[in-house]
Design a protein around this motif. Sequence first.
Motif, PDB file in Angstrom:
ATOM      1  N   LEU A 210       3.404  -0.422  -3.471  1.00 53.38           N
ATOM      2  CA  LEU A 210       3.885  -0.321  -2.102  1.00 53.38           C
ATOM      3  C   LEU A 210       2.696  -0.155  -1.175  1.00 53.38           C
ATOM      4  N   GLY A 211       2.860  -0.670   0.022  1.00 54.30           N
ATOM      5  CA  GLY A 211       1.791  -0.549   0.997  1.00 54.30           C
ATOM      6  C   GLY A 211       1.788   0.832   1.643  1.00 54.30           C
ATOM      7  N   ASP A 212       0.950   1.000   2.649  1.00 51.11           N
ATOM      8  CA  ASP A 212       0.781   2.300   3.290  1.00 51.11           C
ATOM      9  C   ASP A 212       1.706   2.515   4.482  1.00 51.11           C
ATOM     10  N   VAL A 213       2.348   1.435   4.968  1.00 50.99           N
ATOM     11  CA  VAL A 213       3.206   1.567   6.137  1.00 50.99           C
ATOM     12  C   VAL A 213       4.404   2.450   5.807  1.00 50.99           C
ATOM     13  N   PHE A 214       4.591   3.500   6.607  1.00 50.35           N
ATOM     14  CA  PHE A 214       5.709   4.439   6.451  1.00 50.35           C
ATOM     15  C   PHE A 214       5.670   5.170   5.103  1.00 50.35           C
ATOM     16  N   ALA A 215       4.496   5.330   4.520  1.00 50.69           N
ATOM     17  CA  ALA A 215       4.384   6.041   3.243  1.00 50.69           C
ATOM     18  C   ALA A 215       4.882   7.476   3.376  1.00 50.69           C
ATOM     19  N   LEU A 229      20.946   9.356   4.260  1.00 53.29           N
ATOM     20  CA  LEU A 229      19.756   8.607   4.682  1.00 53.29           C
ATOM     21  C   LEU A 229      20.156   7.248   5.240  1.00 53.29           C
ATOM     22  N   THR A 230      20.434   7.202   6.511  1.00 56.05           N
ATOM     23  CA  THR A 230      20.756   5.940   7.171  1.00 56.05           C
ATOM     24  C   THR A 230      19.476   5.308   7.705  1.00 56.05           C
ATOM     25  N   LEU A 231      19.591   4.060   8.106  1.00 57.94           N
ATOM     26  CA  LEU A 231      18.443   3.377   8.704  1.00 57.94           C
ATOM     27  C   LEU A 231      17.990   4.114   9.956  1.00 57.94           C
ATOM     28  N   THR A 232      18.944   4.594  10.742  1.00 61.73           N
ATOM     29  CA  THR A 232      18.613   5.328  11.960  1.00 61.73           C
ATOM     30  C   THR A 232      17.857   6.617  11.643  1.00 61.73           C
ATOM     31  N   THR A 233      18.293   7.320  10.597  1.00 62.37           N
ATOM     32  CA  THR A 233      17.624   8.565  10.193  1.00 62.37           C
ATOM     33  C   THR A 233      16.178   8.308   9.796  1.00 62.37           C
ATOM     34  N   LEU A 234      15.962   7.273   8.995  1.00 66.67           N
ATOM     35  CA  LEU A 234      14.607   6.951   8.544  1.00 66.67           C
ATOM     36  C   LEU A 234      13.726   6.502   9.706  1.00 66.67           C
ATOM     37  N   ALA A 235      14.280   5.689  10.595  1.00 69.14           N
ATOM     38  CA  ALA A 235      13.505   5.211  11.735  1.00 69.14           C
ATOM     39  C   ALA A 235      13.120   6.368  12.653  1.00 69.14           C
ATOM     40  N   SER A 241      11.824   2.354  16.404  1.00 65.48           N
ATOM     41  CA  SER A 241      13.210   1.904  16.497  1.00 65.48           C
ATOM     42  C   SER A 241      13.701   1.430  15.132  1.00 65.48           C
ATOM     43  N   PRO A 242      15.005   1.489  14.884  1.00 63.24           N
ATOM     44  CA  PRO A 242      15.537   1.000  13.608  1.00 63.24           C
ATOM     45  C   PRO A 242      15.137  -0.438  13.312  1.00 63.24           C
ATOM     46  N   ARG A 243      15.139  -1.272  14.328  1.00 61.04           N
ATOM     47  CA  ARG A 243      14.784  -2.681  14.128  1.00 61.04           C
ATOM     48  C   ARG A 243      13.329  -2.820  13.702  1.00 61.04           C
ATOM     49  N   THR A 244      12.429  -2.118  14.378  1.00 58.31           N
ATOM     50  CA  THR A 244      11.011  -2.163  14.018  1.00 58.31           C
ATOM     51  C   THR A 244      10.782  -1.585  12.633  1.00 58.31           C
ATOM     52  N   PHE A 245      11.451  -0.471  12.353  1.00 60.54           N
ATOM     53  CA  PHE A 245      11.293   0.156  11.035  1.00 60.54           C
ATOM     54  C   PHE A 245      11.725  -0.796   9.933  1.00 60.54           C
ATOM     55  N   ASP A 252       6.270  -4.676   4.274  1.00 57.04           N
ATOM     56  CA  ASP A 252       5.314  -3.879   3.502  1.00 57.04           C
ATOM     57  C   ASP A 252       5.714  -3.730   2.038  1.00 57.04           C
ATOM     58  N   THR A 253       7.021  -3.587   1.775  1.00 60.67           N
ATOM     59  CA  THR A 253       7.479  -3.292   0.417  1.00 60.67           C
ATOM     60  C   THR A 253       8.154  -4.455  -0.285  1.00 60.67           C
ATOM     61  N   GLY A 254       8.624  -5.449   0.468  1.00 62.00           N
ATOM     62  CA  GLY A 254       9.314  -6.582  -0.148  1.00 62.00           C
ATOM     63  C   GLY A 254      10.808  -6.386  -0.264  1.00 62.00           C
ATOM     64  N   ILE A 255      11.321  -5.208   0.085  1.00 63.43           N
ATOM     65  CA  ILE A 255      12.761  -4.954   0.077  1.00 63.43           C
ATOM     66  C   ILE A 255      13.136  -4.201   1.347  1.00 63.43           C
ATOM     67  N   THR A 256      14.417  -4.189   1.683  1.00 62.37           N
ATOM     68  CA  THR A 256      14.864  -3.504   2.892  1.00 62.37           C
ATOM     69  C   THR A 256      14.850  -1.988   2.678  1.00 62.37           C
ATOM     70  N   PRO A 257      14.845  -1.225   3.764  1.00 61.14           N
ATOM     71  CA  PRO A 257      14.845   0.232   3.621  1.00 61.14           C
ATOM     72  C   PRO A 257      16.014   0.752   2.782  1.00 61.14           C
TER      73      PRO A 257
END
Length: 316
Positions: A210-215, A229-235, A241-245, A252-257
């Motif tokens: 995994l990359g370093d983005v949002f590590a 853990l929703t997308l909004t919570t993680l963002a 923003s959820p869209r940017t996250f 960065d990871t190859g899969i969605t949050p």
Amino acid sequence: MSTVRDHRVAVLVLDGAKALDVGIAAHVFANRPSMPYEVRVCGEQVGTVDGWNGLAYAVGHGLEALAWADTVLVPGHRNPADTATPSVVTAALQQAHERGARIAAISTGAFTLAAAGLLDGRRATTHWHYTHVLQEQYPTVDVDANVLFVDAGQVLTSAGAASGIDLCLHLVRRDHGVALANHVARRLVSAPYRSGGQAQYVPRSIPEPLGDVFAATRAWALEHLRDDLTLTTLARRATVSPRTFSRRFTADTGITPMQWVLRARVDHARELLERTDLTVTQIAEATGLGSDTNLRRHFGAIIGTSPTAYRDAFRE
């Protein structure tokens, strides 16, 4: 009156061959009253083959054994990414394949098959430590990193050494049915059947690297898997923003949050199944999957077996 001859198996031992892989292939098919197989251990030429970790093998047959065999088994070897397969070996494998022989690889033996072009356009696997390398070196191969073995018909591959037993039992089952395969499994004191689709017992099922983005956000999420853990919570945790996250996380990871969260929860469930006596319902709650129905569904989809079967197999 004609009689059906024993099935001929050639075990191809190359430089750096791993002893367990060689032993599995030679032992499972060893000729005995109950086993309709004949085995020949061979190498690039007759003589001594240097193995891995100070071992060596005295082989009594050369590559002519591949022309004799109905099935060719290629054990794994050390440093597969940096070891070139001799052209005479790839040619012999290609010729065996073209005349209809079944070719199977244990663990990193998949690199030898790939070098011979036998995995081009086919689904295949190898030890989880080398799946990324196999995919990078042979991009035309459809590498499945999360299974014990792959039966692609005439060409088969397996994961790490222990899954070589599963592959060999699968071959016996294909040739002579469940009864003989179970008989061999009892002799080996091995589980009689593990599905090829079952996942390899790897340390983590979350894709690496995994990359370093949002590590930092991922690390925080791993400590709060039982929470909502929703997308909004993680963002919000990552202060974007959820869209940017979602966009940056996926790049960065190859899969969605949310795919990552699901895999992390299933991975945590694996650890709890291995190390605790918690019930499936308790594990579902502890991992944030909510219910045992959800746990069974997602665990089966990602790992390829049920939580109960996983726990039983791991303890055995």
